[in-house]
Design an enzyme around this catalytic site. Structure first.
Site, mmCIF file in Angstrom:
data_model
loop_
_atom_site.group_PDB
_atom_site.id
_atom_site.type_symbol
_atom_site.label_atom_id
_atom_site.label_comp_id
_atom_site.label_asym_id
_atom_site.label_seq_id
_atom_site.Cartn_x
_atom_site.Cartn_y
_atom_site.Cartn_z
ATOM 1 C CB SER A 1 -0.803 0.008 1.268
ATOM 2 O OG SER A 1 -0.085 0.160 2.495
ATOM 3 N NE ARG B 1 -1.539 5.535 1.349
ATOM 4 C CZ ARG B 1 -1.308 4.970 1.952
ATOM 5 N NH1 ARG B 1 0.160 4.863 1.974
ATOM 6 N NH2 ARG B 1 -1.721 3.991 2.573
ATOM 7 C CG ASN C 1 -2.073 9.807 -4.646
ATOM 8 O OD1 ASN C 1 -3.132 10.665 -4.528
ATOM 9 N ND2 ASN C 1 -1.965 8.815 -3.553
#
Lengths: 156, 286
Positions: free
Chosen positions: B216, B220, B224
């Site tokens: 994660s 992440r 993004n």
């Protein structure tokens, strides 16, 4: 977006960067920051001490001023006392002197009066003698009658 | 720039292709000239652009901070040194806030991650065609300038963090403690037999939880930044659509860049903070 050797390359780069940062960047900066923190703390403590000392100094100065004021008041009081004393003395002196002058004047006046009286006596004796001579029609010899004339003059 | 000869799809694909060096299907080594070739290279290939930009930016970070570290004294700091100290103190405060153990590695690690990721993310704010165009003029076919839009870069960092998590879990909790943490919760039972039954379930759940952390963490950041980059590419497509669309594209690019500054900063901060938190969890004894 293929996963390949880049992954390992990136991991190696990452490890090297972290190692370098841990070894050569973090410690000197942190020690400088700590040192500065300590310096500032010391400075603040010194300022606090200075402030306290100033307060003590102010207290001491206040005490000194109070002392000086009371001393000055004492001096003024004693000076005033001394002044009234001097005035009193001067008054006394003046009184004594005045009395002395008055006494002297009295003495002089007495002497003057005495002298005048003596002179008058003398003159009166002469007048009485002259008057008596005229009344008696003969001359009285002053030399003969001087004792009688003197007695007369003393009775006047 | 955008569609002289290229179609929209080709333009986007071109922008999403790394400069890959590796072993061709025929056995020779060289650059991949098409995405297809790059794909066929498999694992034994390397993204030269990702490596180049990330290393350049990492060196830039170390050089700037190293210079400041060398001239850092307890006297009044000036200019650059002051700025560097500001960042260092910011990181230090954050680490002190969420990391209670004693470990000299965590704070420099957090600083490196934050600044390095921030610099890599910031490359996203450079207009998408500038550097690829210059590279094109130099004869380089592909150029992706934002290393954090390459999952290799984000996974590279998160695997490093994962290794540290495992390392400190073993070191602080001892193997037995770590094993107990993985197998004795969340399901617990007083009955030893029942507990024995729970253990594989617990290991499965905790194992997923443990593995989800680095995955994660990297996805992440990658997601993004990749999405942000994608929107910049789409906006850049407008520039080929005439004056009106061009102006609209300019405005949009500016607006998105302003908003993207937030993402650039935020993602670097999140990556750093979560790393510190994960390491704190690795240091915690139950």
């Amino acid at each position: 977006m293929n996963i390949n050797l880049t992954l390992i390359g990136q991991s190696i780069a990452f490890i090297v960067f972290v190692w370098f940062c841990m070894k050569y960047i973090w410690p000197p900066i942190m020690s400088a920051l700590e040192q500065r923190k300590k310096n500032i703390a010391d400075g603040l403590a010194a300022a606090e001490r200075g402030k306290k000392e100033r307060e003590l100094g102010e207290q001491r100065a206040m005490e000194l001023i109070k002392d000086a004021k009371s001393k000055a008041a004492e001096i003024i009081a004693s000076a005033e006392k001394r002044g009234t004393e001097i005035v009193e003395e001067a008054k006394n002196d003046a009184k004594v002197e005045g009395e002395r002058i008055i006494t002297a004047a009295h003495t002089e006046i007495d002497q003057e009066a005495h002298r005048a009286r003596e002179a008058l006596r003398g003159e009166l004796a002469a007048l009485v003698t002259a008057g008596a001579a005229q009344i008696l029609g003969r001359e009285i010899d002053p030399t003969v009658h001087s004792q009688m004339l003197d007695e007369l003059a003393a009775q006047l | 720039m955008a569609g002289d000869k290229l179609t929209t799809t080709e333009y986007i694909k071109h922008h999403l292709q790394n400069l890959t060096f590796g072993r061709h299907a025929d056995g020779s080594w060289g650059l991949a000239h098409t995405p297809q070739e790059a794909k066929e290279m498999g694992f034994w290939a390397i993204h030269l652009d990702t490596m180049f930009w990330s290393v350049i930016l990492g060196v830039l970070f170390l050089w700037l901070f190293g210079k400041a570290a060398k001239s850092a004294t307890s006297d009044t700091p000036s200019g650059m040194v002051n700025f560097v100290e500001w960042i260092v103190e910011f990181i230090d405060d954050n680490v002190r806030g969420s990391f209670t153990g004693k470990n000299d590695l965590v704070a420099p690690l957090a600083l490196t991650l934050f600044v390095w990721i921030l610099l890599q993310n910031t490359m996203d704010l450079v207009p998408v065609d500038w550097i690829p165009q210059i590279a094109h003029l130099l004869g380089i076919q592909y150029m992706k300038v934002v290393p954090t839009t390459d999952p290799n870069a984000t996974f590279g960092m998160s695997f490093g963090v994962f290794y540290l998590m495992i390392h400190y879990s073993f070191k602080i909790k001892k193997p037995l403690g770590f094993a107990r943490e993985l197998t004795m919760q969340p399901f617990q039972a007083k009955n030893p037999l029942l507990q024995l039954l729970f253990m594989p379930v617990n290991l499965f759940l905790e194992g997923i939880g443990l593995l989800a952390k680095p995955v994660s963490l990297s996805l992440r950041l990658f997601g993004n930044l990749f999405a942000g980059e994608m929107i910049f590419i789409l906006i850049a497509l407008l520039f080929s659509g005439g004056l009106i669309f061009g102006l609209l594209g300019g405005v949009l690019q500016w607006a998105w860049a302003v908003f993207h500054i937030l993402i650039v900063l935020l993602q670097a901060f999140i990556f750093m903070t979560l790393t510190v938190v994960y390491l704190e969890m690795a240091h915690q004894e139950h």
